[in-house]
Design an enzyme around this catalytic site. Structure first.
Site, PDB file in Angstrom:
ATOM      1  N   PHE A   1       8.973  10.927  -2.855  1.00  0.00           N
ATOM      2  CA  PHE A   1       8.596  12.222  -2.279  1.00  0.00           C
ATOM      3  C   PHE A   1       9.605  12.568  -1.199  1.00  0.00           C
ATOM      4  O   PHE A   1       9.650  11.911  -0.158  1.00  0.00           O
ATOM      5  CB  PHE A   1       7.187  12.094  -1.689  1.00  0.00           C
ATOM      6  CG  PHE A   1       6.564  13.370  -1.197  1.00  0.00           C
ATOM      7  CD1 PHE A   1       5.912  14.228  -2.061  1.00  0.00           C
ATOM      8  CD2 PHE A   1       6.596  13.689   0.163  1.00  0.00           C
ATOM      9  CE1 PHE A   1       5.305  15.384  -1.597  1.00  0.00           C
ATOM     10  CE2 PHE A   1       5.994  14.838   0.635  1.00  0.00           C
ATOM     11  CZ  PHE A   1       5.338  15.690  -0.245  1.00  0.00           C
TER      12      PHE A   1
ATOM     13  N   ARG B   1       0.833  -1.206   0.000  1.00  0.00           N
ATOM     14  CA  ARG B   1       0.000   0.000   0.000  1.00  0.00           C
ATOM     15  C   ARG B   1       0.864   1.250   0.000  1.00  0.00           C
ATOM     16  O   ARG B   1       0.539   2.245  -0.650  1.00  0.00           O
ATOM     17  CB  ARG B   1      -0.951  -0.014   1.197  1.00  0.00           C
ATOM     18  CG  ARG B   1      -2.128   0.969   1.068  1.00  0.00           C
ATOM     19  CD  ARG B   1      -1.852   2.310   1.690  1.00  0.00           C
ATOM     20  NE  ARG B   1      -1.356   2.147   3.035  1.00  0.00           N
ATOM     21  CZ  ARG B   1      -0.405   2.916   3.551  1.00  0.00           C
ATOM     22  NH1 ARG B   1       0.157   3.888   2.846  1.00  0.00           N
ATOM     23  NH2 ARG B   1       0.020   2.706   4.789  1.00  0.00           N
TER      24      ARG B   1
ATOM     25  N   GLU C   1       3.770   9.849   7.962  1.00  0.00           N
ATOM     26  CA  GLU C   1       2.685  10.757   7.551  1.00  0.00           C
ATOM     27  C   GLU C   1       2.046  11.427   8.769  1.00  0.00           C
ATOM     28  O   GLU C   1       0.839  11.650   8.816  1.00  0.00           O
ATOM     29  CB  GLU C   1       1.603  10.024   6.740  1.00  0.00           C
ATOM     30  CG  GLU C   1       2.097   9.036   5.706  1.00  0.00           C
ATOM     31  CD  GLU C   1       2.891   9.656   4.582  1.00  0.00           C
ATOM     32  OE1 GLU C   1       3.068  10.891   4.588  1.00  0.00           O
ATOM     33  OE2 GLU C   1       3.362   8.912   3.712  1.00  0.00           O
TER      34      GLU C   1
ATOM     35  N   ILE D   1      12.754   7.582   2.697  1.00  0.00           N
ATOM     36  CA  ILE D   1      12.007   7.885   1.482  1.00  0.00           C
ATOM     37  C   ILE D   1      11.588   6.587   0.789  1.00  0.00           C
ATOM     38  O   ILE D   1      12.422   5.865   0.227  1.00  0.00           O
ATOM     39  CB  ILE D   1      12.842   8.760   0.523  1.00  0.00           C
ATOM     40  CG1 ILE D   1      13.388   9.985   1.258  1.00  0.00           C
ATOM     41  CG2 ILE D   1      12.007   9.148  -0.680  1.00  0.00           C
ATOM     42  CD1 ILE D   1      12.334  10.855   1.917  1.00  0.00           C
TER      43      ILE D   1
END
Length: 388
Positions: free
Chosen positions: A133, A94, A367, A167
């Site tokens: 990102f 995911r 996150e 990352i």
């Protein structure tokens, strides 16, 4: 006939036929293509990322909630359900999809120039190009405004120098969206990874998210043209908007991991005989299952509610924080409790439960850590920012 956790809450009745079909397709792909190999990938600490990216692109899940440029244009809820089914297999899979679609692709789609979108998004949607990102740094996590990576002007060009850490997809990426301090504040840059001065080192020795590529990015005077800058992203609102997109997928994904733990434990308890009858027939075992099913169902209902809000354009960042804080925290608790049902078998790679628990330890803090989300919610409730 025993009822599944989702059937107990009639989850299918809460989504439309197209979303159910997407979820079913992704679940079949996970069962047929991913599950047989994930234990080995986790054990080896590596995945065939490029091969999987092409297959996931063919499946249509890369940037599936974006419109145009080869993206599927699916609803946010459908994207969430796809994340749920992928994370039911493994959080690392995911993560590959989330970083590709909700971080790298979304940054270009939302903040990029038409040239940047046309160059990268169709290839990334197809899985022909992988993105990463670059925001987090070795000494900078929850406070991205303190980043040390710098971009300075040199004539018509930009020179980037710095390091990015943790990352996902970094060392297999074809393009990196890198955020750096400039004299005008934080700006984003689209960096082809074959640019001189750019390098990525795969991080080894992880105890979590082992079926995922995690890297450090090194930028040593990377020279970029002015056209590499994301023109519509100015300040921290750019990368934070991207993080909010990725967090939305996690809200659903954590439910998938929790559901898989519970379904695994139920199946094991039915087969395991103890004192002359199935382990699933004992009161204490059923109490564990009932509590876990309740939390899985509540988490799914919260995720679907947030999906509807996002599809309506009404979802606020603090509401995403509610979902990530609750669903990941509950998923870890469910994984740990379900592991106890399996006893010693639960710590082996034959069953996915402890693998899910290990992965969710990373999901809990990336996150946005739980503490950050608590403070986001606290600010929403009180009006006071307690970050400093």
């Amino acid at each position: 006939m025993p009822t599944t956790p989702f059937d107990l809450f009639s989850i299918d009745s809460l989504v439309d036929e197209e979303t159910r079909a997407i979820a079913a397709t992704v679940r079949r792909f996970g069962d047929d293509r991913l599950r047989p190999h994930v234990p080995t990938w986790f054990e080896d600490g590596d995945i065939p990322a490029r091969e999987l990216a092409k297959e996931l692109g063919s499946l249509g899940v890369l940037g599936m909630h974006l419109t145009g440029y080869g993206c599927a244009g699916a609803s946010a809820t459908a994207y969430g359900m796809a994340c749920l089914e992928l994370e039911a297999v493994d959080s690392g899979i995911r993560s590959l999809v989330s970083v590709q679609g909700s971080l790298a692709m979304f940054a270009i789609w939302r903040f990029g120039s038409e040239e940047q979108k046309s160059e990268w998004l169709p290839r990334m949607a197809a899985g022909d190009a992988i993105g990463c990102f670059g925001l987090t740094e070795p000494d900078v996590g929850s406070d991205p405004g303190a980043m040390k990576t710098r971009a300075r002007r040199d004539g018509d060009d930009w020179i980037l120098r710095g390091n990015k850490m943790w990352i996902t997809n970094g060392s297999v990426a074809d393009v990196a969206v890198v955020w750096a301090q400039t004299e005008d504040g934080v700006r984003g840059f689209v960096v082809p990874t074959d640019t001189p001065g750019f390098s990525a080192v795969t991080l080894k020795g992880k105890l979590s998210l082992r079926a995922s590529v995690t890297s450090e990015l090194v930028l040593e005077d990377v020279r970029l043209p002015q056209s590499a800058m994301l023109p519509e992203a100015k300040g921290l609102s750019g990368p934070l908007a991207c993080l909010n997109e990725a967090r939305f997928g996690i809200v659903f994904g954590a439910v998938g991991a929790a559901r898989d733990c519970l379904e695994t434990a139920i199946a094991y308890a039915e087969d395991r005989q103890l004192f002359g009858r199935p382990l699933s027939g004992f009161q204490l075992t059923q109490a564990k299952f009932a509590d876990a099913a309740l939390e899985v169902g509540k988490a799914a209902l919260l995720a679907l509610h947030l999906g509807r809000l996002k599809d309506a354009g009404d979802l606020r960042p603090a509401q995403v924080s509610l979902g990530k804080l609750n669903n990941v925290r509950e998923a870890i608790a469910i994984a740990r409790e379900c592991r106890t049902v399996l006893g010693a078998a639960g710590i082996t790679g034959e069953y996915p439960i402890l693998r899910h628990a290990n992965n969710l330890e990373s999901v809990l803090t990336y996150e946005g850590t739980s503490e950050v989300h608590q403070l986001v919610i606290g600010k929403e409730l009180t009006g006071h920012a307690a970050f400093r």
